[in-house]
Design a protein around this motif. Structure first.
Motif, mmCIF file in Angstrom:
data_model
loop_
_atom_site.group_PDB
_atom_site.id
_atom_site.type_symbol
_atom_site.label_atom_id
_atom_site.label_comp_id
_atom_site.label_asym_id
_atom_site.label_seq_id
_atom_site.Cartn_x
_atom_site.Cartn_y
_atom_site.Cartn_z
ATOM 1 N N HIS A 1 12.359 -1.825 5.080
ATOM 2 C CA HIS A 1 13.685 -1.854 5.708
ATOM 3 C C HIS A 1 14.367 -0.492 5.679
ATOM 4 O O HIS A 1 15.316 -0.260 6.436
ATOM 5 N N THR A 2 13.887 0.423 4.833
ATOM 6 C CA THR A 2 14.452 1.777 4.837
ATOM 7 C C THR A 2 14.125 2.517 6.125
ATOM 8 O O THR A 2 14.835 3.450 6.500
ATOM 9 N N GLY A 3 13.019 2.141 6.767
ATOM 10 C CA GLY A 3 12.585 2.826 7.982
ATOM 11 C C GLY A 3 11.919 4.158 7.723
ATOM 12 O O GLY A 3 11.566 4.877 8.663
ATOM 13 N N ALA B 1 8.372 10.919 4.024
ATOM 14 C CA ALA B 1 9.832 10.985 3.986
ATOM 15 C C ALA B 1 10.372 10.283 2.750
ATOM 16 O O ALA B 1 11.343 10.741 2.131
ATOM 17 N N TYR B 2 9.722 9.194 2.369
ATOM 18 C CA TYR B 2 10.162 8.457 1.187
ATOM 19 C C TYR B 2 9.911 9.282 -0.080
ATOM 20 O O TYR B 2 10.748 9.329 -0.988
ATOM 21 N N LEU C 1 12.701 10.500 -2.791
ATOM 22 C CA LEU C 1 12.633 10.264 -4.235
ATOM 23 C C LEU C 1 12.626 11.565 -5.027
ATOM 24 O O LEU C 1 13.151 11.613 -6.146
ATOM 25 N N GLU C 2 12.047 12.605 -4.462
ATOM 26 C CA GLU C 2 12.096 13.909 -5.125
ATOM 27 C C GLU C 2 13.547 14.357 -5.300
ATOM 28 O O GLU C 2 13.927 14.902 -6.348
ATOM 29 N N LYS C 3 14.357 14.112 -4.284
ATOM 30 C CA LYS C 3 15.778 14.468 -4.380
ATOM 31 C C LYS C 3 16.472 13.610 -5.436
ATOM 32 O O LYS C 3 17.310 14.102 -6.202
ATOM 33 N N LEU C 4 16.135 12.314 -5.475
ATOM 34 C CA LEU C 4 16.705 11.430 -6.489
ATOM 35 C C LEU C 4 16.353 11.909 -7.899
ATOM 36 O O LEU C 4 17.214 11.948 -8.784
ATOM 37 N N HIS D 1 0.826 -1.203 0.000
ATOM 38 C CA HIS D 1 0.000 0.000 0.000
ATOM 39 C C HIS D 1 0.862 1.256 0.000
ATOM 40 O O HIS D 1 0.585 2.221 -0.708
ATOM 41 N N GLU D 2 1.928 1.256 0.806
ATOM 42 C CA GLU D 2 2.757 2.452 0.905
ATOM 43 C C GLU D 2 3.446 2.761 -0.421
ATOM 44 O O GLU D 2 3.508 3.909 -0.853
#
Length: 290
Positions: free
Chosen positions: A193-195, A200-201, A205-208, A27-28
């Motif tokens: 596992h990224t926590g 925040a994720y 990804l925006e930075k990536l 879902h996330e």
């Protein structure tokens, strides 16, 4: 995404019972893809989407396609494409007509895979002569399926996309209520596992996207072929250890697939609504006035 379940009487109960291997990206993950796409919509697309689902976010509808699968057996195969492990890439004739599938409608469905379904539902969403209900469904399927096709294990047929590959995931053979497997690790295990929580994720990804200058490109067949190559590279044998070394290597692939999915979902939706400015803008205004 490969196993059927008995329909639960309540969505909450169903959510508790579904193994992680059934939910592409989890879902996330689907909400992350949808959130990335949301910020990249054109005004036409925003108005068109608002005319169909009001002020609901793309993230809020991103898992609908999974939620309805117990009632919509004909949609089962639409979430993935089983490209043979050793194949060089996607073949529509081989991979999208699943005559021997046990799921409803397979004997007559010649677009029975995620690649063809993205193309089909984009056409429905673009068609202002289609019914509003059909276009709403098309939007919900698109938001989910563009995410699905970017999950590498959704583009490889071996062992049901890795569902049949048992792994020890970070030292454990049990993932929640179910045995760990390779598909589930890619759906949820690596992301968890990224926590990082969803927002925040998304920021990560925006930075990536900014750092690597990622842009939307290609078509659903291209995206499936990319996922297939990533699945070939990430494949593990039955009983393997999925450890920190594997995580450090493959989480970079996960991040890139999620980022590209978000960019490409926005592009699909922007194209679908590009020619609809007058009609859908009027409908959106009408809904807001009410």
């Amino acid at each position: 995404m490969r196993r059927s379940l008995t329909l639960s009487a309540a969505v909450v109960a169903l959510t508790l019972l579904i193994p992680s291997t059934l939910v592409g990206w989890g879902h996330e993950g689907h909400e992350i893809v949808a959130s990335l796409a949301q910020t990249r919509l054109t005004e036409n697309a925003k108005n068109g989407i608002r005319s169909l689902i009001g002020d609901a976010s793309l993230a809020s509808i991103s898992n609908w396609a999974d939620d309805v699968r117990p009632d919509r057996d004909e949609t089962y195969n639409w979430h993935f494409v089983d490209i043979p492990k050793n194949a060089s890439g996607f073949s529509d004739e081989r991979d999208c007509f699943l005559l021997n599938s046990r799921h409803k409608g397979a004997a007559t469905d010649h677009q029975n895979c995620v690649v063809d379904r993205i193309e089909l539902f984009k056409k429905v969403l673009s068609d202002t002569n289609a019914s509003r209900d059909d276009r709403i469904e098309a939007l919900k399927f698109l938001v989910h399926f563009v995410g699905d096709v970017h999950q590498p294990m959704h583009a490889i047929g071996e062992a049901a996309g890795g569902n049949g590959v048992a792994v020890t995931q970070f030292g454990s053979t049990e993932c929640g209520r179910h045995s760990c497997n390779l598909h589930g690790a890619w759906d949820t295990g690596l992301i968890e596992h990224t926590g990082m929580a969803r927002d925040a994720y998304v920021a990560h990804l925006e930075k990536l996207i900014s750092d690597e200058h990622l842009t939307a490109s290609g078509n659903p067949e291209d995206w499936a072929n990319e996922s297939h190559r990533d699945a070939q590279s990430a494949w593990l044998p039955d009983g393997a250890q999925l450890d920190e070394s594997y995580y450090q290597k493959e989480i970079k692939v996960v991040d890139r697939r999620l980022a590209l999915a978000g960019l490409r979902l926005a592009a699909v939706l922007n194209e679908a609504f590009a020619h609809m400015q007058h009609k859908d803008s009027h409908a959106a205004s009408y809904l807001m006035e009410r």
